[in-house]
Scaffold this motif. Structure first.
Motif, PDB file in Angstrom:
ATOM      1  N   ARG A 159       0.840  -1.215   0.000  1.00 10.30           N
ATOM      2  CA  ARG A 159       0.000   0.000   0.000  1.00 10.30           C
ATOM      3  C   ARG A 159       0.869   1.257   0.000  1.00 10.30           C
ATOM      4  N   ASN A 166      -3.475  -0.602   6.570  1.00  9.41           N
ATOM      5  CA  ASN A 166      -2.031  -0.399   6.613  1.00  9.41           C
ATOM      6  C   ASN A 166      -1.476  -1.019   7.878  1.00  9.41           C
ATOM      7  N   THR A 224      -4.928   8.613  13.977  1.00  9.11           N
ATOM      8  CA  THR A 224      -5.438   7.243  13.954  1.00  9.11           C
ATOM      9  C   THR A 224      -4.801   6.487  12.791  1.00  9.11           C
ATOM     10  N   PRO A 225      -4.665   5.190  12.946  1.00  5.09           N
ATOM     11  CA  PRO A 225      -4.033   4.431  11.880  1.00  5.09           C
ATOM     12  C   PRO A 225      -4.927   4.336  10.645  1.00  5.09           C
ATOM     13  N   GLN A 226      -4.319   4.127   9.484  1.00  4.69           N
ATOM     14  CA  GLN A 226      -5.057   3.987   8.238  1.00  4.69           C
ATOM     15  C   GLN A 226      -5.530   2.542   8.107  1.00  4.69           C
ATOM     16  N   PRO A 227      -6.797   2.325   7.764  1.00 10.36           N
ATOM     17  CA  PRO A 227      -7.270   0.961   7.616  1.00 10.36           C
ATOM     18  C   PRO A 227      -6.463   0.222   6.548  1.00 10.36           C
ATOM     19  N   VAL A 264     -10.883  14.847  12.903  1.00  8.53           N
ATOM     20  CA  VAL A 264     -11.438  13.616  13.454  1.00  8.53           C
ATOM     21  C   VAL A 264     -10.463  12.468  13.298  1.00  8.53           C
ATOM     22  N   THR A 265      -9.727  12.462  12.197  1.00 12.22           N
ATOM     23  CA  THR A 265      -8.941  11.273  11.890  1.00 12.22           C
ATOM     24  C   THR A 265      -7.473  11.383  12.275  1.00 12.22           C
ATOM     25  N   ASP A 312     -12.072  16.248   7.419  1.00 15.89           N
ATOM     26  CA  ASP A 312     -11.738  14.897   7.855  1.00 15.89           C
ATOM     27  C   ASP A 312     -10.580  14.913   8.852  1.00 15.89           C
ATOM     28  N   GLY A 371     -10.276  -0.940   3.771  1.00 10.61           N
ATOM     29  CA  GLY A 371      -9.038  -1.672   4.027  1.00 10.61           C
ATOM     30  C   GLY A 371      -8.995  -3.016   3.323  1.00 10.61           C
ATOM     31  N   ASP A 397     -11.785   7.256   6.581  1.00 10.88           N
ATOM     32  CA  ASP A 397     -10.479   6.651   6.753  1.00 10.88           C
ATOM     33  C   ASP A 397      -9.957   6.789   8.184  1.00 10.88           C
ATOM     34  N   THR A 398     -10.842   6.614   9.185  1.00 11.50           N
ATOM     35  CA  THR A 398     -10.390   6.797  10.557  1.00 11.50           C
ATOM     36  C   THR A 398      -9.692   5.582  11.119  1.00 11.50           C
ATOM     37  N   GLY A 399      -9.904   4.460  10.486  1.00  6.58           N
ATOM     38  CA  GLY A 399      -9.278   3.252  10.994  1.00  6.58           C
ATOM     39  C   GLY A 399     -10.090   2.567  12.059  1.00  6.58           C
ATOM     40  N   ARG A 404     -11.379   1.925  -0.674  1.00  3.63           N
ATOM     41  CA  ARG A 404     -10.039   1.884  -0.068  1.00  3.63           C
ATOM     42  C   ARG A 404     -10.123   1.997   1.447  1.00  3.63           C
ATOM     43  N   ARG A 411     -12.806   0.215  13.225  1.00  3.25           N
ATOM     44  CA  ARG A 411     -13.567  -0.829  12.562  1.00  3.25           C
ATOM     45  C   ARG A 411     -14.097  -1.805  13.592  1.00  3.25           C
ATOM     46  N   GLY A 448       2.039   2.492   5.481  1.00  2.00           N
ATOM     47  CA  GLY A 448       1.227   3.598   5.000  1.00  2.00           C
ATOM     48  C   GLY A 448       2.012   4.809   4.564  1.00  2.00           C
TER      49      GLY A 448
END
Lengths: 548, 117
Positions: free
Chosen positions: A56, B105, B100-103, B96-97, B93, A116, A535-537, A113, A539, B110
């Motif tokens: 990625r 990755n 935080t880690p990227q989904p 808020v984000t 965005d 994930g 894209d906050t991660g 994307r 989940r 990342g």
């Protein structure tokens, strides 16, 4: 085989002076590809993510170029200018569809994307965990990949045999097997980064070559596009109808509905093909995926305009009748145009034809490799990696390579077995399967709160079954001169596009299945949706990409 | 299909989440409408009514001009969509984000490497 033997071609559309350089370019291309392969042999064996999606790490620009490369397939490069040269307006609208496909991808890329996930099974499992959706995804992947591999390998063999001047049946078969072998090697040993490199090289090479051919053609008409278009109309098969709908020979009845169905389904189906989903997954983040598609859209826009220009230029310079006489589908029109824009015997002409041949080789090679690689990744991750939880990364990569070899062997066997049949409809079938099985499931998974496991399975299996059934009983399989079996007629479905029925049915069944299910919709959907959008991660555990 | 983010109250405070949602959805809807309407005209209306065959200048017909305009419109609207997302949606965005880690990755994947791959 010596160059002298190869040079004695029966079909001499490019001239004997260019034959030898084209053959040398082909051999250099094959050797270069193999060298590139061996350079990649030992890379990333222990890290599946680096192998599948280049870790990625692809920047938006690189991935954007690669994404554009995915759209510049051999079919688009050869068939669209041919379609425009022979059928005028009807071919022109197909070129516009190629560009509009990018719009669907643009709207879905960031969300996709941000989940994930990069295989079909993982995306289906977003809202419906368990083995069922993954098996459905594997079936859909096979239903898309095998037909595409069959047709692309056959087209590759025919193109290469024409370029090297040996259009006999046995030569075409040998070229098909050779290309199949090369693709299997490259897809099995290389990784997404290697394929990306080839795509990135292909895009500027292709655009520059098409631009040069277009400018040289325009020079022949005193730099006047109106003059060129006028000549194209006058030298077409039907000057009065050339720039109007109606010349497309495959729609004999229900033309308006066939037109709507074919355009819409082509746009939707092409946008959600498994190899494009994999490439979206290779972006660094959601916004990076979106930016990649934006960059790719600009490049595909240029490609589309150049395809349209070369199509009209072919008709203007060579005449539709001559193009049709050389090849019924007009797929050699680009090559014929390149050989016609410069004087015979000049070294510039030889160089131009050789470059076109190289671009064609590259387009054929990258298109088939991408499709095979993405399907193998999907099958490995969705089937093998789920069944055997305690496996090593090296074993997973080894399984991927085995899957590539098996897929290519199956595709190649089908391609050789169907060599004497008209199987071009299989590409249409694959696009319809993508539009009927992936598009509804993806839209509902990403945007609808109540979508659940039953809805997903009903939608996917209904789409697949309807597509298969309606294709079998369509005019593409029997009852018409261009059908698989032209001498028999059991076609009761009047349209060429099963998607006209199967896409709405898949949406409907997805809705009915979801609302009638006792299964409670996931209460965390707003969080899932926010995650996909931003894209906050974050989940929920139920939707884990690895064990969902 | 309705997209049920956390519901917003007409009188309640506008959180970054709501602002982000509205900006994103508005941009997406506009992009979709701008491209879907001309497409519908070109695949349904023009072939059905023979309008596509009408000549507008020299050999150019309405069908060809419409198709070329569709291409121009698509590329322009893509540029607008990207610009709007970058300026209006992506900054919303960030608060808020951030952090935080990227989904999807893992580890250092990342960040990209020095070659930009």
């Amino acid at each position: 085989m010596s160059l002298a033997i190869l040079s004695t071609g029966a079909l001499d559309s490019i001239g004997s002076d260019a034959r030898r350089p084209v053959i040398i370019a082909f051999l250099l291309f094959v050797s270069g590809s193999l060298l590139w392969l061996f350079a990649l042999v030992a890379a990333h064996q222990d890290d599946p993510d680096r192998f599948y999606v280049a870790g990625r790490r692809l920047s938006p620009t690189v991935n954007g170029f690669a994404m554009a490369g995915e759209q510049i397939s051999a079919v688009a490069l050869l068939a669209i200018p041919g379609g425009i040269a022979l059928f005028g307006y009807d071919g022109f609208t197909v070129a516009v569809d190629v560009l509009l496909t990018m719009g669907v991808m643009l709207l879905l890329a960031q969300r996709t994307r941000n989940t994930g996930r990069y295989t079909l099974g993982e995306l289906f499992a977003l809202r419906a965990p368990g083995p069922g959706p993954r098996i459905a995804a594997a079936l859909v992947t096979l239903a898309i990949t095998l037909p595409v591999l069959t047709v692309q390998l056959r087209a590759a063999g025919i193109s290469v045999s024409l370029l090297i001047g040996m259009p006999t049946d046995s030569a075409q078969l040998i070229c098909t097997i050779l290309i199949g072998f090369l693709v299997a090697c490259f897809a099995a040993i290389g990784d997404l980064r290697g394929i990306t490199f080839m795509q990135v090289v292909k895009v500027p090479l292709c655009l520059i070559t098409l631009a040069v051919v277009t400018l040289l053609a325009l020079r022949r008409f005193e730099w006047d596009p109106g003059h060129l278009l006028g000549a194209a109309v006058n030298r077409s098969l039907a000057p009065d109808k050339y720039l109007s709908p109606g010349l497309w020979p495959y729609w004999t009845s229900l033309r308006p509905l066939n037109s709507v169905g074919e355009h819409i389904i082509a746009i939707l189906g092409t946008a959600v093909a498994p190899h494009l989903l994999l490439r979206i997954g290779a972006s660094r983040s959601g916004p990076a995926a979106r930016r990649s598609i934006s960059i790719a859209s600009a490049l595909v826009g240029m490609f589309t305009v150049l395809l349209i220009a070369t199509g009209f230029a072919s008709a203007a310079l060579l005449g539709s009748k001559n193009i049709g006489a050389a090849d019924g589908n007009g797929q050699s029109s680009l090559l014929l145009l390149a050989s016609g824009v410069l004087d015979d015997g000049s070294s510039a002409r030889v160089a131009l034809i050789t470059t076109i041949a190289c671009v064609t080789f590259l387009a054929v090679f990258t298109a088939v490799t991408s499709v095979a690689f993405a399907a193998a990744v999907s099958l490995t991750r969705d089937v093998f990696a789920r069944r055997l939880r305690r496996h090593s990364n090296t074993a997973e990569v080894r399984t991927l390579r085995l899957a590539v070899v098996l897929l290519c062997t199956a595709g190649l066997s089908l391609s050789v077995a169907t060599h004497h049949y008209q199987v071009e409809f299989l590409v249409n079938f694959a696009i319809n399967v993508a539009a009927s099985c992936i598009f509804p499931a993806l839209i509902c998974s990403l945007f609808w709160q109540k979508f659940n496991r039953r809805g997903l399975l009903w939608s996917v299996y209904c789409g697949l079954a309807l597509c298969t059934l309606l294709t079998v009983f369509s005019p593409e399989v029997s009852g018409t001169t261009y059908a698989l079996w032209p001498d028999t007629d059991f076609a009761w479905y009047p349209f060429h596009t099963p998607g006209l029925i199967s896409v709405p049915a898949a949406f409907l069944l997805g809705w009915i299945g979801s609302v009638t299910s006792q299964e409670a919709p996931p209460s965390c959907f707003p969080d899932i949706e926010y995650t996909m959008a931003t894209d906050t991660g974050e989940r929920p555990a139920a939707a884990s990409p690895h064990y969902g | 299909m309705h997209s049920p983010f956390t519901p917003t109250s007409a009188d309640g405070p506008r959180t970054p989440r709501h602002a982000f949602r509205e900006a994103l959805h508005g941009t997406r809807r506009t992009f979709l409408a701008v491209n879907a309407i001309p497409l519908a005209v070109s695949v349904a209306l023009l072939p059905a009514t023979n309008l596509a065959s009408v000549r507008v200048a020299g050999h150019l017909t309405i069908g060809v001009v419409w198709g070329l305009l569709q291409c121009v419109l698509f590329v322009t609207s893509t540029w607008w969509y990207e610009l709007r997302c970058t300026r209006a949606c992506d900054p919303l965005d960030q608060p808020v984000t951030s952090g935080t880690p990227q989904p999807g990755n893992r580890g250092t994947s990342g960040g990209g490497n020095r070659h930009g791959w």
